[in-house]
Motif scaffolding. Structure first.
Motif, mmCIF file in Angstrom:
data_model
loop_
_atom_site.group_PDB
_atom_site.id
_atom_site.type_symbol
_atom_site.label_atom_id
_atom_site.label_comp_id
_atom_site.label_asym_id
_atom_site.label_seq_id
_atom_site.Cartn_x
_atom_site.Cartn_y
_atom_site.Cartn_z
ATOM 1 N N ARG A 17 -26.231 6.911 -1.283
ATOM 2 C CA ARG A 17 -26.767 5.557 -1.519
ATOM 3 C C ARG A 17 -25.770 4.792 -2.402
ATOM 4 O O ARG A 17 -25.651 5.056 -3.595
ATOM 5 C CB ARG A 17 -28.140 5.629 -2.191
ATOM 6 N N HIS A 18 -25.061 3.859 -1.796
ATOM 7 C CA HIS A 18 -23.928 3.232 -2.474
ATOM 8 C C HIS A 18 -24.148 1.774 -2.809
ATOM 9 O O HIS A 18 -25.060 1.141 -2.286
ATOM 10 C CB HIS A 18 -22.673 3.380 -1.609
ATOM 11 N N SER A 19 -23.256 1.251 -3.660
ATOM 12 C CA SER A 19 -23.237 -0.180 -3.924
ATOM 13 C C SER A 19 -22.543 -0.857 -2.740
ATOM 14 O O SER A 19 -21.939 -0.198 -1.899
ATOM 15 C CB SER A 19 -22.475 -0.463 -5.226
ATOM 16 N N GLU A 20 -22.638 -2.184 -2.703
ATOM 17 C CA GLU A 20 -22.046 -2.910 -1.572
ATOM 18 C C GLU A 20 -20.526 -2.748 -1.517
ATOM 19 O O GLU A 20 -19.912 -2.970 -0.478
ATOM 20 C CB GLU A 20 -22.390 -4.398 -1.669
ATOM 21 N N HIS A 21 -19.926 -2.339 -2.653
ATOM 22 C CA HIS A 21 -18.456 -2.283 -2.700
ATOM 23 C C HIS A 21 -17.873 -1.275 -1.720
ATOM 24 O O HIS A 21 -16.785 -1.468 -1.200
ATOM 25 C CB HIS A 21 -17.985 -1.916 -4.115
ATOM 26 N N LEU A 22 -18.614 -0.184 -1.493
ATOM 27 C CA LEU A 22 -18.021 0.890 -0.696
ATOM 28 C C LEU A 22 -17.686 0.427 0.723
ATOM 29 O O LEU A 22 -16.642 0.798 1.273
ATOM 30 C CB LEU A 22 -18.940 2.120 -0.653
ATOM 31 N N GLY A 23 -18.557 -0.398 1.310
ATOM 32 C CA GLY A 23 -18.306 -0.881 2.671
ATOM 33 C C GLY A 23 -16.965 -1.602 2.781
ATOM 34 O O GLY A 23 -16.220 -1.414 3.740
ATOM 35 N N TYR A 24 -16.672 -2.425 1.767
ATOM 36 C CA TYR A 24 -15.411 -3.171 1.792
ATOM 37 C C TYR A 24 -14.213 -2.233 1.630
ATOM 38 O O TYR A 24 -13.166 -2.417 2.238
ATOM 39 C CB TYR A 24 -15.407 -4.231 0.683
ATOM 40 N N ILE A 25 -14.399 -1.214 0.772
ATOM 41 C CA ILE A 25 -13.307 -0.242 0.595
ATOM 42 C C ILE A 25 -13.038 0.468 1.923
ATOM 43 O O ILE A 25 -11.891 0.610 2.347
ATOM 44 C CB ILE A 25 -13.674 0.800 -0.478
ATOM 45 N N LEU A 26 -14.108 0.886 2.588
ATOM 46 C CA LEU A 26 -13.933 1.610 3.842
ATOM 47 C C LEU A 26 -13.316 0.711 4.918
ATOM 48 O O LEU A 26 -12.555 1.175 5.767
ATOM 49 C CB LEU A 26 -15.267 2.182 4.327
ATOM 50 N N VAL A 41 -19.482 9.360 -6.446
ATOM 51 C CA VAL A 41 -20.302 8.697 -7.468
ATOM 52 C C VAL A 41 -20.028 7.192 -7.444
ATOM 53 O O VAL A 41 -18.961 6.748 -7.007
ATOM 54 C CB VAL A 41 -20.000 9.244 -8.886
ATOM 55 N N LEU A 42 -21.003 6.429 -7.926
ATOM 56 C CA LEU A 42 -20.900 4.965 -7.879
ATOM 57 C C LEU A 42 -19.734 4.453 -8.734
ATOM 58 O O LEU A 42 -19.135 3.433 -8.429
ATOM 59 C CB LEU A 42 -22.214 4.334 -8.343
ATOM 60 N N LEU A 43 -19.418 5.180 -9.802
ATOM 61 C CA LEU A 43 -18.342 4.743 -10.703
ATOM 62 C C LEU A 43 -17.052 4.444 -9.949
ATOM 63 O O LEU A 43 -16.434 3.398 -10.143
ATOM 64 C CB LEU A 43 -18.067 5.822 -11.766
ATOM 65 N N VAL A 44 -16.640 5.378 -9.080
ATOM 66 C CA VAL A 44 -15.295 5.266 -8.501
ATOM 67 C C VAL A 44 -15.161 4.122 -7.501
ATOM 68 O O VAL A 44 -14.048 3.715 -7.175
ATOM 69 C CB VAL A 44 -14.832 6.593 -7.850
ATOM 70 N N GLU A 45 -16.289 3.604 -6.998
ATOM 71 C CA GLU A 45 -16.186 2.494 -6.048
ATOM 72 C C GLU A 45 -16.248 1.138 -6.744
ATOM 73 O O GLU A 45 -16.123 0.101 -6.098
ATOM 74 C CB GLU A 45 -17.276 2.609 -4.969
ATOM 75 N N GLN A 46 -16.459 1.132 -8.068
ATOM 76 C CA GLN A 46 -16.524 -0.140 -8.778
ATOM 77 C C GLN A 46 -15.163 -0.843 -8.714
ATOM 78 O O GLN A 46 -14.126 -0.186 -8.725
ATOM 79 C CB GLN A 46 -16.944 0.079 -10.239
ATOM 80 N N PRO A 47 -15.184 -2.178 -8.666
ATOM 81 C CA PRO A 47 -13.925 -2.933 -8.501
ATOM 82 C C PRO A 47 -12.964 -2.717 -9.673
ATOM 83 O O PRO A 47 -13.379 -2.357 -10.774
ATOM 84 C CB PRO A 47 -14.384 -4.395 -8.476
#
Lengths: 93, 251
Positions: B227-236, B83-89
């Motif tokens: 379908r993710h926010s841009e944050h996930l790419g940086y986490i990965l 879910v989008l929540l967990v990838e939020q900064p």
């Protein structure tokens, strides 16, 4: 958070054993102290029970008094019950 | 692959645990005090432990000779189903706390329900994880109350965190196609059944924290379907670097 009081932490490692002092930590109140103690001192399975006591509530003996407090006991071996023969069945005494 | 729906269902939960665990782990060495630094990394490790159980099961369902690590480290962002929540900064401490609280209020009731899954393996994962989730919600809930009902500064920061993250609360309990099918087939959780309990818990804690429960029900969604926010790419990029640069490396 710098003003949070210091707490002394006591952990019982197994049912039946005594709580033992393991260290101290900072926390805002007793509930947070228990949670912090759980995270800091029992994460490797060290405990089944936690006591927390505000450090300021502990009164300690003065190290300078150690001679009058402890020296007199040193030469009184007869206070140790080491002269009795214990039956084998009594294992831990 | 024998059962694509179950594979995706398992993956959704694996990815939630891994990404939130990774996010929390970013606090390591940066916590507001030592004790909370340890608390957050403990929870992070709980989540990564849960992720491993989920990924191991995913690898078995997939049955293509891949390991848990292959699945975690060698997919690109659109393959992730968290879910989008967990990838939020992480934001400030208040934002990390509220993100955790929203996840915990979901995961607690989710695992509680999943313990009755017709799939024994899922029920076992749930039984182990539920105990951890109960501690997590105690921790995050207590902090929501402490900060919300704390100083003016901490209260304002909690208000900002609620505003920032509220729109990510809905996706957790809104079933996508995979979850609807998993429930139909008897092994998945009926999210509509846990919604009420979850909402009540959020209300109870926010009220005690002197915070208002926002009325908006608008929910960002899409994470569960890749379908993710841009944050996930940086986490990965952080998470996967080592396996990408040195394939198969072990330590």
């Amino acid at each position: 958070m710098k003003n949070w009081p210091l707490w002394e932490i006591f952990i019982r490692s197994k049912a039946g054993l005594n709580h033992k002092h393991v260290g101290s930590l900072h926390a805002a109140d007793e509930e947070m102290a228990i949670q912090n103690a759980r995270d800091v001192y029992t994460r490797r399975n060290e405990g089944v029970s936690i006591w927390v006591v505000k450090s300021e509530h502990i009164t300690a003996s003065d190290p300078d008094d150690s001679d009058p407090l402890y020296e007199p006991a040193k030469d009184k071996v007869y206070r140790h019950p080491t002269f009795y023969d214990l039956p084998d069945e009594v294992k831990h005494m | 692959m024998t059962d694509l729906t179950k594979y995706n269902y398992v993956l959704q939960h694996a990815d939630n645990c891994l990404i939130l665990g990774q996010r929390l782990g970013e606090w390591c060495g940066h916590g507001p005090i030592l004790e909370q630094d340890i608390a957050m990394t403990n929870i992070s490790l709980d989540l990564i432990g849960q992720a491993r159980m989920w990924y191991q099961y995913a690898a078995e369902i997939q049955n293509e000779g891949k390991s848990e690590d292959d699945i975690a480290y060698l997919r690109d962002a659109w393959g992730y189903r968290n879910v989008l929540l967990v990838e939020q900064p992480n934001g400030d401490f208040a934002q990390t706390i509220f993100r955790q609280f929203l996840y915990d209020t979901y995961s607690c009731y989710f695992y509680e329900a999943l313990m009755n899954s017709s799939d024994e393996r899922l029920a076992a994962i749930a039984a182990k994880s539920h105990k951890e989730a109960l501690y997590h919600i105690k921790w995050s809930g207590d902090w929501v109350i402490r900060l919300g009902d704390g100083t003016e500064e901490s209260h304002n920061r909690m208000v900002a965190a609620v505003q920032e993250l509220w729109s990510y609360a809905g996706e957790l309990i809104k079933p996508n196609e995979t979850e609807a099918k998993a429930h139909e087939e008897g092994y998945g959780v009926d999210l509509s059944a846990i919604k009420e309990k979850r909402d009540a818990k959020i209300r109870e804690v926010l009220t005690e924290a002197t915070l208002e429960v926002p009325e908006s029900t608008y929910a960002h969604e899409g994470g569960k379907d890749g379908r993710h926010s841009e944050h996930l790419g940086y986490i990965l990029a952080d998470l996967q670097f080592l396996q990408r640069a040195y394939p198969g490396l072990e330590w």
